[in-house]
Design a protein around this motif. Sequence first.
Motif, mmCIF file in Angstrom:
data_model
loop_
_atom_site.group_PDB
_atom_site.id
_atom_site.type_symbol
_atom_site.label_atom_id
_atom_site.label_comp_id
_atom_site.label_asym_id
_atom_site.label_seq_id
_atom_site.Cartn_x
_atom_site.Cartn_y
_atom_site.Cartn_z
ATOM 1 N N VAL A 200 0.857 -1.190 0.000
ATOM 2 C CA VAL A 200 0.000 0.000 0.000
ATOM 3 C C VAL A 200 0.891 1.237 0.000
ATOM 4 O O VAL A 200 1.813 1.345 0.813
ATOM 5 N N THR A 201 0.616 2.141 -0.931
ATOM 6 C CA THR A 201 1.329 3.416 -0.983
ATOM 7 C C THR A 201 0.309 4.537 -1.094
ATOM 8 O O THR A 201 -0.629 4.447 -1.896
ATOM 9 N N LYS A 202 0.497 5.565 -0.288
ATOM 10 C CA LYS A 202 -0.375 6.738 -0.363
ATOM 11 C C LYS A 202 0.495 7.983 -0.321
ATOM 12 O O LYS A 202 1.311 8.142 0.590
ATOM 13 N N ASP A 333 -4.332 20.441 -5.002
ATOM 14 C CA ASP A 333 -3.805 19.338 -4.204
ATOM 15 C C ASP A 333 -4.044 18.024 -4.932
ATOM 16 O O ASP A 333 -5.063 17.858 -5.617
ATOM 17 N N THR A 334 -3.125 17.089 -4.810
ATOM 18 C CA THR A 334 -3.267 15.813 -5.509
ATOM 19 C C THR A 334 -3.054 14.641 -4.559
ATOM 20 O O THR A 334 -2.455 14.784 -3.493
ATOM 21 N N HIS A 335 -3.551 13.492 -4.993
ATOM 22 C CA HIS A 335 -3.473 12.276 -4.187
ATOM 23 C C HIS A 335 -3.161 11.099 -5.097
ATOM 24 O O HIS A 335 -3.725 10.974 -6.190
ATOM 25 N N TYR A 336 -2.239 10.243 -4.665
ATOM 26 C CA TYR A 336 -1.930 9.001 -5.367
ATOM 27 C C TYR A 336 -2.019 7.867 -4.361
ATOM 28 O O TYR A 336 -1.563 7.989 -3.217
ATOM 29 N N LYS A 357 -8.300 15.389 -11.256
ATOM 30 C CA LYS A 357 -9.432 14.858 -10.503
ATOM 31 C C LYS A 357 -9.126 13.400 -10.165
ATOM 32 O O LYS A 357 -8.701 12.639 -11.035
ATOM 33 N N PRO A 358 -9.307 12.987 -8.899
ATOM 34 C CA PRO A 358 -8.959 11.605 -8.523
ATOM 35 C C PRO A 358 -9.743 10.582 -9.327
ATOM 36 O O PRO A 358 -10.978 10.667 -9.427
#
Length: 462
Positions: A200-202, A333-336, A357-358
Amino acid sequence: MKVAPVAGSLLMAALLTACQSDQKKDDMIHLITLDPGHFHAALVQKTMFDGVDSTVHVYAPDGPDVQLHLDKIKGYNARPEDPTHWHEDVYLGTDFLDKMLTDKAGNVVVMAGNNRLKTDYIQKTVGAGFNVLADKPMVISAANFDQLKEAFATAEKNKVLLYDIMTERYEISTMLQRAFSQQADLFGTLEKGTPENPAVTKESVHHFYKNVSGSILTRPSWFMDVAQQGEGIVDVTTHLVDLVQWECFPEQTIDYQKDISLTSARRWTTDMTLSQFKAITKQDAFPDYLKKDVVKDSVLKVYSNGEINYQLRGVHAKVSVIWKYKAPEGTGDTHYSIMRGTKANLIIRQGAEQQYKPTLYIEAVDKNTDLEAALKTVLPNIQKEFPGVEVKKIAKGWEVVIPEKYKEGHEAHFGRVAQKYLDYLKAGALPAWEVPNMISKYYTTTQALELAKKSKSELATK
């Protein structure tokens, strides 16, 4: 004195009505906002809630922080579409905490502001019998971790609910990543991973210069002081560590003494010029408490970035947060995030290709895996909870197509958390796993900071 039968009946009816009225009043939630210094305090009030009194009591020291908070509430009240109708009853003074504890003007205290004293605020507030809804982080140092544990024990003893604001659980792509990971026919089981290739990577990227509720956010100067706000590794990573627990082991109790093992951690700074600092704080100079972090040429170095590698029940996870000054035009802001299964990987991307956009993707681990057949089997299960969700074939696998009705902005998630908390208050308890998992989460972040500082110190001596 004798009372005539009719008069006596009327008197009893009046008394009964009065008692019912008092009981109804007692059932109301009366909010208190304590020392608001972060815009998250205002976002809790961006919408109105059934069963919550429209009068909110605010206790704070006089200054720009509380004024910015009150201005945001006024903005929500004055907006043309779906305006709120909050009334802020404000007490300003250096004795604001003692005054709040003595007045007992409400039964739920909202905390979102300077984190240096937040753990102390929490402990004293639950000790006085108040429920607390606190913005993250509840604690920013390992030295205060035991104090937070004691606060949870005191809350249980006093039968009040202490809860933190985990908005990211309500982001739809994350909710669907969790839901698909529970479908064994598609996902298989969660891999264990390795430190080099975690299961798991966030990763999240944030920006100091930010638009909130239609205007550029003014940040308090102390937001850039890690002694008051907390380093990035104990601040935003709180959300990421929470999501690892919430997605990998849903509604299961995590025991930090048995289930968590830190592998490595690191921290680094974001550089900010004086002109950049002025733009977001409206202050002409660095305050004295920040001068310890200012290097030549008036550059402020903020330890806002951090990375944690750890094991949760033997599953290798990595979380990292990066703060940049300002996002390029048209971005934010971004999320991976990736969860690696034995059959498929579930990946959230939020880059230029996704128009920032996620977007959730499902990719086969083995090219010979028939994902289409598996999706036909599991998709009805997903659609029971999320009607309208579909999938479409793309070059590398499948994209999850999410209806617009689910795509709420980050600000709306504060209302979701607040409503969930109100539901818990009505039920009289949090789910059994929530408190031990909050404790485990803050153990992970505060111990990671200690490890990162130790690692940096060791590197400096080599």
